[in-house]
Motif scaffolding. Structure first.
Motif, PDB file in Angstrom:
ATOM      1  N   TRP A   1      -2.092   1.135  40.701  1.00  0.00           N
ATOM      2  CA  TRP A   1      -2.187  -0.466  40.383  1.00  0.00           C
ATOM      3  C   TRP A   1      -2.498  -0.659  38.960  1.00  0.00           C
ATOM      4  O   TRP A   1      -2.110  -1.507  38.519  1.00  0.00           O
ATOM      5  CB  TRP A   1      -3.162  -1.204  41.378  1.00  0.00           C
ATOM      6  N   LEU A   2      -3.684   0.235  38.719  1.00  0.00           N
ATOM      7  CA  LEU A   2      -4.020   0.110  37.218  1.00  0.00           C
ATOM      8  C   LEU A   2      -2.792   0.335  36.195  1.00  0.00           C
ATOM      9  O   LEU A   2      -2.836  -0.307  35.194  1.00  0.00           O
ATOM     10  CB  LEU A   2      -5.109   1.198  36.911  1.00  0.00           C
TER      11      LEU A   2
ATOM     12  N   LYS B   1      -0.541  -2.548  36.202  1.00  0.00           N
ATOM     13  CA  LYS B   1      -1.433  -3.869  35.499  1.00  0.00           C
ATOM     14  C   LYS B   1      -1.290  -3.636  33.917  1.00  0.00           C
ATOM     15  O   LYS B   1      -1.018  -4.614  33.297  1.00  0.00           O
ATOM     16  CB  LYS B   1      -2.734  -3.754  35.952  1.00  0.00           C
TER      17      LYS B   1
ATOM     18  N   ILE C   1      -0.745  -9.651  37.404  1.00  0.00           N
ATOM     19  CA  ILE C   1      -1.708  -8.830  36.976  1.00  0.00           C
ATOM     20  C   ILE C   1      -2.818  -9.413  38.014  1.00  0.00           C
ATOM     21  O   ILE C   1      -3.626  -8.346  38.466  1.00  0.00           O
ATOM     22  CB  ILE C   1      -2.072  -9.162  35.643  1.00  0.00           C
TER      23      ILE C   1
ATOM     24  N   LEU D   1      -2.458  -7.693  41.471  1.00  0.00           N
ATOM     25  CA  LEU D   1      -2.619  -6.094  41.188  1.00  0.00           C
ATOM     26  C   LEU D   1      -4.105  -5.998  41.124  1.00  0.00           C
ATOM     27  O   LEU D   1      -4.432  -5.019  42.029  1.00  0.00           O
ATOM     28  CB  LEU D   1      -1.910  -5.539  40.162  1.00  0.00           C
ATOM     29  N   VAL D   2      -5.060  -6.638  40.342  1.00  0.00           N
ATOM     30  CA  VAL D   2      -6.307  -6.339  40.430  1.00  0.00           C
ATOM     31  C   VAL D   2      -6.941  -6.582  41.898  1.00  0.00           C
ATOM     32  O   VAL D   2      -7.965  -5.909  42.200  1.00  0.00           O
ATOM     33  CB  VAL D   2      -6.862  -7.075  39.237  1.00  0.00           C
TER      34      VAL D   2
ATOM     35  N   LYS E   1      -4.895  -4.291  44.679  1.00  0.00           N
ATOM     36  CA  LYS E   1      -4.798  -2.858  44.408  1.00  0.00           C
ATOM     37  C   LYS E   1      -3.832  -2.391  45.545  1.00  0.00           C
ATOM     38  O   LYS E   1      -4.270  -1.358  46.457  1.00  0.00           O
ATOM     39  CB  LYS E   1      -6.222  -2.253  44.682  1.00  0.00           C
TER      40      LYS E   1
END
Length: 151
Positions: A91-92, A95, A142, A145-146, A149
């Motif tokens: 996920w990071l 992002k 974004i 996603l944060v 996750k």
């Protein structure tokens, strides 16, 4: 140490919000420049506003970037500093790819602003309005996603 983590995270969010205000408003200034036509005083004022906003956005992005690095890698430098990245961290990466896309968008709007100041033509006001809406979709992805996750 968790308190320091929360402070860094709070500042990161604050600087991201400030940068995103520039990302959202700079294209709107370009719309106004395109609609100003040959009103030299209005055009000059809008271009000045755009340059100042672009510089502000650069500063806010830099601070957000530094705070983000501390959140990402702070646990490697400071003992006991929590890490926000667990396993898996796909996920990071997603992002960060979207953030790079927003940076490219922001730089592009800055170049258009510079070209407009040099007297080069802009896209139509309608096209710039559509272009102005794109970062909202990227920001939504974004945020999702944060929070989620998902991978």
């Amino acid at each position: 140490m968790y308190s320091a983590y929360l402070w860094v995270k709070s500042f990161h969010i604050l600087f991201v919000v400030a940068w995103m205000s520039s990302v959202f408003y700079l294209p709107r200034i370009l719309v106004n420049v395109a609609e100003a036509g040959d009103q030299a005083a209005v055009r000059a004022r809008l271009l000045l506003m755009g340059r100042r906003l672009y510089r502000f956005g650069h500063n806010m992005f830099g601070l957000a970037f530094v705070a983000g690095l501390v959140l990402w890698l702070g646990h490697r430098v400071v003992g006991g500093f929590p890490t926000m990245v667990g396993s898996p961290a796909g996920w990071l990466h997603a992002k960060l790819a979207l953030v790079v896309l927003l940076v490219v968008y922001y730089v592009l709007t800055g170049r258009w602003l510079k070209n407009a100041a040099a007297g080069k033509p802009l896209a139509s006001a309608r096209a710039l309005r559509v272009f102005n809406e794109l970062p909202v979709l990227v920001l939504l992805a974004i945020v999702w996603l944060v929070l989620a996750k998902p991978f």
